[in-house]
Write a protein that holds these residues in place. Structure first.
Motif, PDB file in Angstrom:
ATOM      1  N   SER A  23       0.351  -1.113  -0.096  1.00 32.06           N
ATOM      2  CA  SER A  23       0.126  -0.117   0.176  1.00 32.06           C
ATOM      3  C   SER A  23       1.078   0.931  -0.014  1.00 32.06           C
ATOM      4  CB  SER A  23      -1.275  -0.234   1.211  1.00 32.06           C
ATOM      5  OG  SER A  23      -0.679   0.495   2.400  1.00 32.06           O
ATOM      6  N   ALA A  24       0.227   2.434  -0.673  1.00 36.82           N
ATOM      7  CA  ALA A  24       0.872   3.373  -0.681  1.00 36.82           C
ATOM      8  C   ALA A  24       0.981   3.889   0.858  1.00 36.82           C
ATOM      9  CB  ALA A  24      -0.020   4.807  -1.215  1.00 36.82           C
ATOM     10  N   ARG A  25       0.141   4.018   1.917  1.00 34.54           N
ATOM     11  CA  ARG A  25       0.399   3.780   3.328  1.00 34.54           C
ATOM     12  C   ARG A  25       1.470   3.045   4.062  1.00 34.54           C
ATOM     13  NH1 ARG A  25      -2.756   2.457   8.438  1.00 34.54           N
ATOM     14  NH2 ARG A  25      -1.884   3.862   9.677  1.00 34.54           N
ATOM     15  N   ALA A  26       2.020   2.155   3.154  1.00 33.56           N
ATOM     16  CA  ALA A  26       2.672   1.556   3.954  1.00 33.56           C
ATOM     17  C   ALA A  26       4.225   1.334   3.812  1.00 33.56           C
ATOM     18  CB  ALA A  26       2.783  -0.217   3.797  1.00 33.56           C
ATOM     19  N   ILE A  27       4.522   1.525   2.177  1.00 34.52           N
ATOM     20  CA  ILE A  27       5.346   2.605   1.444  1.00 34.52           C
ATOM     21  C   ILE A  27       6.094   3.545   2.165  1.00 34.52           C
ATOM     22  CG2 ILE A  27       6.867   3.583  -0.354  1.00 34.52           C
ATOM     23  CD1 ILE A  27       5.333   1.474  -2.008  1.00 34.52           C
ATOM     24  N   ALA A  28       4.912   5.115   2.669  1.00 28.75           N
ATOM     25  CA  ALA A  28       5.547   5.929   3.206  1.00 28.75           C
ATOM     26  C   ALA A  28       5.532   6.497   4.570  1.00 28.75           C
ATOM     27  CB  ALA A  28       4.129   6.957   2.939  1.00 28.75           C
ATOM     28  N   THR A  29       4.914   5.285   4.949  1.00 27.90           N
ATOM     29  CA  THR A  29       6.012   5.119   6.395  1.00 27.90           C
ATOM     30  C   THR A  29       7.087   4.446   6.297  1.00 27.90           C
ATOM     31  OG1 THR A  29       3.438   3.821   7.016  1.00 27.90           O
ATOM     32  CG2 THR A  29       4.789   3.312   8.852  1.00 27.90           C
ATOM     33  N   LEU A  30       7.079   3.575   5.757  1.00 31.36           N
ATOM     34  CA  LEU A  30       8.580   2.344   6.254  1.00 31.36           C
ATOM     35  C   LEU A  30      10.158   4.299   5.303  1.00 31.36           C
ATOM     36  CD1 LEU A  30       7.969  -0.964   4.452  1.00 31.36           C
ATOM     37  CD2 LEU A  30       8.173   0.288   7.144  1.00 31.36           C
ATOM     38  N   ARG A  31       8.943   5.153   4.966  1.00 38.26           N
ATOM     39  CA  ARG A  31      10.832   5.949   4.621  1.00 38.26           C
ATOM     40  C   ARG A  31      10.775   6.932   5.487  1.00 38.26           C
ATOM     41  NH1 ARG A  31       7.424   7.769  -1.885  1.00 38.26           N
ATOM     42  NH2 ARG A  31       8.714   5.134  -2.693  1.00 38.26           N
ATOM     43  N   GLU A  32       9.471   6.877   6.263  1.00 41.35           N
ATOM     44  CA  GLU A  32       9.561   8.446   7.378  1.00 41.35           C
ATOM     45  C   GLU A  32       9.722   8.123   8.534  1.00 41.35           C
ATOM     46  OE1 GLU A  32       5.804  10.425   7.122  1.00 41.35           O
ATOM     47  OE2 GLU A  32       5.839   9.973   4.632  1.00 41.35           O
ATOM     48  N   VAL A  33       9.547   6.312   9.031  1.00 41.08           N
ATOM     49  CA  VAL A  33       9.864   6.438  10.343  1.00 41.08           C
ATOM     50  C   VAL A  33      11.747   6.400  10.458  1.00 41.08           C
ATOM     51  CG1 VAL A  33       8.137   4.575  10.675  1.00 41.08           C
ATOM     52  CG2 VAL A  33      11.027   4.181   9.697  1.00 41.08           C
ATOM     53  N   ALA A  34      11.908   6.153  11.580  1.00 39.82           N
ATOM     54  CA  ALA A  34      14.124   6.717  11.905  1.00 39.82           C
ATOM     55  C   ALA A  34      14.542   5.670  11.568  1.00 39.82           C
ATOM     56  CB  ALA A  34      14.055   6.750  13.790  1.00 39.82           C
ATOM     57  N   VAL A  35      13.892   4.089  11.955  1.00 39.75           N
ATOM     58  CA  VAL A  35      14.336   3.074  11.356  1.00 39.75           C
ATOM     59  C   VAL A  35      13.569   1.910  11.600  1.00 39.75           C
ATOM     60  CG1 VAL A  35      14.933   2.226  13.850  1.00 39.75           C
ATOM     61  CG2 VAL A  35      16.370   1.214  12.725  1.00 39.75           C
ATOM     62  N   ILE A  36      14.072   1.011  10.749  1.00 37.60           N
ATOM     63  CA  ILE A  36      13.119   0.066   9.942  1.00 37.60           C
ATOM     64  C   ILE A  36      13.906  -1.657  10.982  1.00 37.60           C
ATOM     65  CG2 ILE A  36      12.169  -1.543   8.799  1.00 37.60           C
ATOM     66  CD1 ILE A  36      12.490   0.234   6.323  1.00 37.60           C
ATOM     67  N   ALA A  37      12.809  -2.101  11.875  1.00 38.42           N
ATOM     68  CA  ALA A  37      13.185  -3.125  12.116  1.00 38.42           C
ATOM     69  C   ALA A  37      12.315  -4.380  11.847  1.00 38.42           C
ATOM     70  CB  ALA A  37      12.868  -3.570  13.949  1.00 38.42           C
ATOM     71  N   ALA A  38      13.521  -5.386  10.510  1.00 38.55           N
ATOM     72  CA  ALA A  38      13.613  -5.994   9.925  1.00 38.55           C
ATOM     73  C   ALA A  38      14.012  -7.872  10.973  1.00 38.55           C
ATOM     74  CB  ALA A  38      14.097  -6.232   8.194  1.00 38.55           C
ATOM     75  N   GLU A  39      13.477  -8.622  10.073  1.00 38.13           N
ATOM     76  CA  GLU A  39      13.809  -9.921  10.327  1.00 38.13           C
ATOM     77  C   GLU A  39      14.411 -10.642   9.659  1.00 38.13           C
ATOM     78  OE1 GLU A  39      11.104 -14.423   9.966  1.00 38.13           O
ATOM     79  OE2 GLU A  39      10.189 -12.104   9.512  1.00 38.13           O
ATOM     80  N   ASP A  40      14.630  -9.898   8.644  1.00 37.19           N
ATOM     81  CA  ASP A  40      15.984 -10.757   7.504  1.00 37.19           C
ATOM     82  C   ASP A  40      16.093  -9.596   7.055  1.00 37.19           C
ATOM     83  OD1 ASP A  40      18.047 -11.440   6.000  1.00 37.19           O
ATOM     84  OD2 ASP A  40      17.379 -13.737   6.137  1.00 37.19           O
ATOM     85  N   THR A  41      16.950  -8.941   7.206  1.00 32.41           N
ATOM     86  CA  THR A  41      17.417  -7.020   6.506  1.00 32.41           C
ATOM     87  C   THR A  41      18.572  -7.655   5.249  1.00 32.41           C
ATOM     88  OG1 THR A  41      19.757  -7.243   7.035  1.00 32.41           O
ATOM     89  CG2 THR A  41      17.978  -5.278   8.690  1.00 32.41           C
ATOM     90  N   LEU A  57      18.096  -0.175   8.344  1.00 36.15           N
ATOM     91  CA  LEU A  57      17.733  -1.342   9.076  1.00 36.15           C
ATOM     92  C   LEU A  57      17.834  -2.032  10.401  1.00 36.15           C
ATOM     93  CD1 LEU A  57      17.335  -3.080   5.342  1.00 36.15           C
ATOM     94  CD2 LEU A  57      15.584  -2.238   7.267  1.00 36.15           C
ATOM     95  N   ILE A  58      17.278  -2.645  11.502  1.00 36.10           N
ATOM     96  CA  ILE A  58      18.412  -3.303  12.137  1.00 36.10           C
ATOM     97  C   ILE A  58      17.729  -4.809  12.030  1.00 36.10           C
ATOM     98  CG2 ILE A  58      18.975  -1.763  13.754  1.00 36.10           C
ATOM     99  CD1 ILE A  58      16.420  -1.896  15.063  1.00 36.10           C
ATOM    100  N   ALA A  59      18.037  -5.059  12.822  1.00 35.61           N
ATOM    101  CA  ALA A  59      17.754  -6.982  12.441  1.00 35.61           C
ATOM    102  C   ALA A  59      16.693  -7.649  13.720  1.00 35.61           C
ATOM    103  CB  ALA A  59      18.975  -8.115  12.403  1.00 35.61           C
ATOM    104  N   LEU A  60      16.256  -8.092  13.594  1.00 39.15           N
ATOM    105  CA  LEU A  60      15.175  -8.418  14.375  1.00 39.15           C
ATOM    106  C   LEU A  60      14.505  -9.724  14.619  1.00 39.15           C
ATOM    107  CD1 LEU A  60      12.365  -6.940  17.208  1.00 39.15           C
ATOM    108  CD2 LEU A  60      11.701  -9.222  16.178  1.00 39.15           C
TER     109      LEU A  60
END
Length: 276
Positions: A23-41, A57-60
């Motif tokens: 979704s456009a909202r998901a993409i915008a959110t990921l662009r604007e946050v300070a960091v993304i916690a991802a299962e596998d970067t 990205l940081i791994a979680l």
């Protein structure tokens, strides 16, 4: 102006296959946050680059979640915005993230969903099985004995059952389901959803188990298995089978009585034999 609230944990669903199911909202959110916690970067980077998302990205993942949660919550309480994503689909659904969301909420941090794809729901939507009530079981135990024991606990469940299964165990799991639920129970294999080789096959469990066992192509990729719940018709058939079995049992050994009662009524032979 940014629409992402500071000090918020955004739980963001990502595509389960097709990159444009984002979704456009998901993409915008990921662009604007300070960091993304991802299962596998490493897995997430190509998707993020495809959508021009350059957020750090940081791994979680399941092996480090306990250790990194405290640091992420500290950042959230300090006013940073953080997004949580998994390798595919909605985080926490058979994926890491539960400890982080729980800790964030306990710390008074807002947790906001950005909904999207989920393999279990996508599979249910096209399976043709009752969808008004269902049970999501996630992954079954990897070893056959434990898997059969869990399936036995679910044999009387009236709601549609949804399972995730790995490609190298899907044939074995179907064989165990056939053994426990019987040949005639409706089932669906939804494989590689939204991808190039997407397949949705609906057949009675006996036929589906044989088809998958004999076709290596159906043992590849991401798999969702759906099984119809036990209906009133099955209960009535079993009750009649038990009645006939009880009559035959007076003259015959249990195994033979169960076999004949199953042939006469269509009730599952193994369940009749277990009622001895």
């Amino acid at each position: 102006m940014s629409s992402v609230q500071s000090g918020c944990l955004w739980v963001v669903a990502t595509p389960i296959g097709h990159r444009d199911d984002f979704s456009a909202r998901a993409i915008a959110t990921l662009r604007e946050v300070a960091v993304i916690a991802a299962e596998d970067t490493r897995h997430s980077k190509p998707l993020l680059l495809h959508h021009n998302i350059a957020t750090p990205l940081i791994a979680l993942h399941e092996h480090n979640e306990r250790e990194v949660v405290e640091g992420i919550v500290r950042r959230l309480r300090g006013g940073e915005s953080v997004a949580l994503i998994s390798d595919a689909g909605t985080p926490l659904i058979s994926d890491p993230g539960f400890r982080l969301v729980r800790a964030a909420r306990a710390a008074g941090v807002r947790c906001a969903p950005v909904p999207g794809a989920c393999a279990a729901i996508a599979a249910l939507s096209v399976a043709g099985l009752p969808s008004d009530r269902f049970v999501f079981e996630g992954f079954l135990p990897p070893k056959s004995a434990a898997r059969r024991a869990r399936l036995q606990e679910l044999a009387g469940e009236p709601r549609t059952l949804i399972f995730y299964e790995s490609s190298h165990r899907v044939a074995e799991s179907l064989a165990d389901m056939r053994s426990v639920f019987g040949d005639e129970r409706e089932a669906v294999l939804a494989r590689e959803l939204t991808k190039l080789f997407e397949t949705v096959i609906g057949e009675p469990l006996g036929q589906l188990a044989e088809r998958v066992a004999g076709d290596p192509d159906q043992q590849r990729g991401e798999c969702v298995l759906l099984v119809a719940g036990r209906g009133e018709e099955a209960d009535a058939k079993l009750a009649e089978g038990q009645r006939v079995f009880a009559v035959l049992r007076e003259e015959l050994p249990p195994a033979k009585a169960a076999k004949l009662a199953a042939a006469i009524t269509g009730a599952p032979r193994k369940e009749l034999y277990r009622s001895e």
